[in-house]
Design an enzyme around this catalytic site. Structure first.
Site, PDB file in Angstrom:
ATOM      1  N   GLY A 180       0.822  -1.204   0.000  1.00  0.00           N
ATOM      2  CA  GLY A 180       0.000   0.000   0.000  1.00  0.00           C
ATOM      3  C   GLY A 180       0.853   1.249   0.000  1.00  0.00           C
ATOM      4  N   GLY A 181       0.225   2.385   0.362  1.00  0.00           N
ATOM      5  CA  GLY A 181       0.942   3.640   0.386  1.00  0.00           C
ATOM      6  C   GLY A 181       2.051   3.662   1.413  1.00  0.00           C
ATOM      7  N   PHE A 182       1.883   2.904   2.495  1.00  0.00           N
ATOM      8  CA  PHE A 182       2.905   2.859   3.549  1.00  0.00           C
ATOM      9  C   PHE A 182       4.097   2.035   3.101  1.00  0.00           C
ATOM     10  CE2 PHE A 182       4.952   1.173   7.287  1.00  0.00           C
ATOM     11  CZ  PHE A 182       4.915   2.221   8.192  1.00  0.00           C
ATOM     12  N   GLY A 183       3.836   0.917   2.490  1.00  0.00           N
ATOM     13  CA  GLY A 183       4.898   0.012   2.063  1.00  0.00           C
ATOM     14  C   GLY A 183       4.358  -1.396   1.908  1.00  0.00           C
ATOM     15  N   GLU A 184       5.240  -2.361   2.038  1.00  0.00           N
ATOM     16  CA  GLU A 184       4.862  -3.758   1.854  1.00  0.00           C
ATOM     17  C   GLU A 184       4.387  -4.372   3.175  1.00  0.00           C
ATOM     18  OE1 GLU A 184       8.659  -4.942   0.395  1.00  0.00           O
ATOM     19  OE2 GLU A 184       8.035  -4.834  -1.695  1.00  0.00           O
ATOM     20  N   VAL A 185       3.481  -5.347   3.048  1.00  0.00           N
ATOM     21  CA  VAL A 185       2.940  -6.046   4.218  1.00  0.00           C
ATOM     22  C   VAL A 185       3.290  -7.531   4.095  1.00  0.00           C
ATOM     23  CG1 VAL A 185       0.883  -6.558   5.566  1.00  0.00           C
ATOM     24  CG2 VAL A 185       1.047  -4.387   4.328  1.00  0.00           C
ATOM     25  N   LYS A 199       3.967  -4.490   8.630  1.00  0.00           N
ATOM     26  CA  LYS A 199       3.984  -3.402   7.649  1.00  0.00           C
ATOM     27  C   LYS A 199       5.347  -2.734   7.697  1.00  0.00           C
ATOM     28  CE  LYS A 199       0.565  -0.567   7.295  1.00  0.00           C
ATOM     29  NZ  LYS A 199      -0.541   0.384   7.608  1.00  0.00           N
ATOM     30  N   ASP A 296      -8.983   8.470   5.661  1.00  0.00           N
ATOM     31  CA  ASP A 296      -8.687   7.602   4.516  1.00  0.00           C
ATOM     32  C   ASP A 296      -9.486   6.305   4.606  1.00  0.00           C
ATOM     33  OD1 ASP A 296      -7.480   7.035   2.102  1.00  0.00           O
ATOM     34  OD2 ASP A 296      -5.707   6.123   3.001  1.00  0.00           O
TER      35      ASP A 296
END
Length: 486
Positions: A180-185, A199, A296
């Site tokens: 996602g926008g934060f990074g990989e999960v 995350k 969001d």
């Protein structure tokens, strides 16, 4: 004792080395007498006097001495004068200097020019080394402050060891759940056996330390069955990681928009998801120790556990409100088009009513299994929000429901959910209902639901108020292509 005046012949050899003139004087015939040389410069000026002095007392044998009036005046031998040194070292006691004035001036000029250059170069080198060390130290201090600030903000001991997280996930491709926008999960399984979702902040992520800290602080202090549970976090100079409970059914968007899982969503499951999201928002807005605006809310940020219970996640963009605060403003508009309330997308104003707008869009997506697409170019299809309102206004509400349900649902419940969603997406934030009223209505309490106004988010009203916005056509209505301000 008489003597004969000798005839002396002296062999004089000269040479040149750099800025020095050298010469040798050798007595070829006659007596070895003192010789004085008087060189002249090219301009006629006299240079320093110099000479070849022979010590007759010690250097000449007794039988070779020439004596007159008791004084030794010469030596009968071809004793050679020692070679004269360069003018710079063979100076007579009466000379001031053997360097020409031009040579001295040139050396002085070179010295005056080279010293400042050498000093400036040394200063620049020292400044470069100092700047590099200062920058490296500032980076280390900044990283330390970030780590300390985040750690100090969380009261509970929620810190995970980076090596333990690496061991649990390996950050391997086969353990990757999504991005996602934060990074990989990633999915992981620590030594205690509890599955976790990790995350990992990407270096290319648009989010950073502020969003990371925001999520850690908020989720650590919020506890509700419809909010995802934060188990811990890890902060290192090159790593920022959030550790959550693992939810086996992933996110809601994979069910309502995925063809393979869509069939498993009967109406009862969809209704429970809607109610669960509403309760989670009610907790954030009114019942939690902190008044939180999510900002969001969307289908991909709703996670589902093994029993299909919804949990709101991703609080990186959330905002805290004071108890009596009604509205906030920002110049940095962040969120997802299609879910953003018009007043937030255009002016930057946000409030609990912004989340309520997003909730209304989400309900319509759950009921219809269709995305509310943000139109960026000319399209002849009708927007999801307009279609929902048109069918409701034409008493054809059931035509909006997902056909995969095959009319297997209670009509009053479906109609009520669509009615509530249309109230939530009204252009005027003041007309949208509060979350407490929404939860009461969904729970079957007697709540008067007013007639919703048509959604003007893509209507002519916004176009009139914002002439600079580009417009596109959909069915028989004009909609706008929104561009958030910087």
């Amino acid at each position: 004792m008489s003597y004969t005046t000798p005839v002396n012949f002296i062999d004089l050899n000269t040479s040149h080395n750099g800025n020095q003139d050298l010469y040798n004087a050798n007595v070829v015939a006659g007596y070895n007498l003192p010789v004085t040389m008087v060189p002249q410069g090219s301009n006629g000026s006299r240079c320093a006097l110099t000479g070849c002095v022979f010590d007759y007392e010690y250097g000449c044998p007794d039988d070779h001495r020439v004596i007159t009036n008791g004084t030794i005046i010469g030596c009968r031998s071809s004793v050679v004068c020692e070679p004269f040194q360069s003018l710079s070292t063979s100076l007579s006691p009466n000379s001031a200097t053997s360097l020409s004035k031009s040579d001295a001036k040139r050396k002085r000029t070179i010295l005056l020019v080279s010293l400042p250059i050498l000093a400036a170069t040394s200063i620049m080198l020292l400044y470069g080394v100092w700047s590099s060390m200062r920058k490296r130290k500032a980076t280390q201090i900044s990283n330390c402050l970030e780590v300390c600030e985040i750690k100090n903000a969380v009261l509970d001991s929620l810190q995970f060891d980076l090596n333990a997280i690496r061991t649990a996930t390996n950050f391997a491709a086969e353990n990757k759940l999504g991005e996602g926008g934060f990074g990989e999960v990633y999915k992981g399984k620590p030594e205690n056996g509890q599955e976790i979702a990790v995350k990992r902040l990407s270096k290319n992520s648009g989010q950073g330390v502020a969003e990371f800290k925001n999520e850690v602080v908020l989720v650590a202090k919020l506890r509700h069955k419809n909010l995802v549970k934060l188990l811990g976090f890890c902060v290192a100079p090159e790593e920022k990681i959030l550790v959550y409970e693992f939810l086996s059914n992933s996110s809601l968007d994979k069910f309502i928009f995925g063809q393979t899982k869509q069939a498993s969503l009967n109406w009862q499951i969809r209704c429970n998801i809607i109610v669960g999201i509403a309760r989670g928002l009610l907790y954030l807005h009114e019942d939690s120790p902190l008044k939180v605006i999510h900002r969001d809310l969307k289908s991909s940020n709703i996670l589902l556990d093994e029993h299909m219970n919804p949990k709101i996640s991703d609080f990186g963009l959330a905002k805290l409100f004071g108890v009596d605060q009604i509205q906030g403003d920002t110049k940095r508009i962040i969120g997802t088009y299609g879910y953003m309330a018009p007043e937030y997308a255009i002016t930057g104003h946000y409030s609990v009513k912004s989340d309520i707008y997003s909730f209304g869009v989400l309900v319509l997506e759950i009921v219809s299994s269709q995305r509310n697409r943000f139109c960026k170019q000319l399209q002849l299809e009708e927007a999801l929000l307009h279609r929902a309102w048109r069918l409701w206004n034409d008493n054809k509400t059931l035509d909006f429901v997902d056909t995969k349900l095959q009319n297997d649902f209670p009509i009053d419940e479906v109609t009520k959910c669509i009615h509530i969603a249309l109230l939530c997406i009204q252009d005027d934030a003041a007309l949208r209902p509060r979350m407490s009223s929404i939860v009461a209505a969904l729970n079957g309490q007697a709540v008067c639901l007013p007639t919703p106004k048509p959604p003007n988010y893509f209507g002519a009203k916004i176009l009139e108020d914002n002439d600079s916005l580009g417009s596109v056509y959909t069915r028989n209505k004009t909609i706008t292509n929104l561009h958030p301000r910087d």
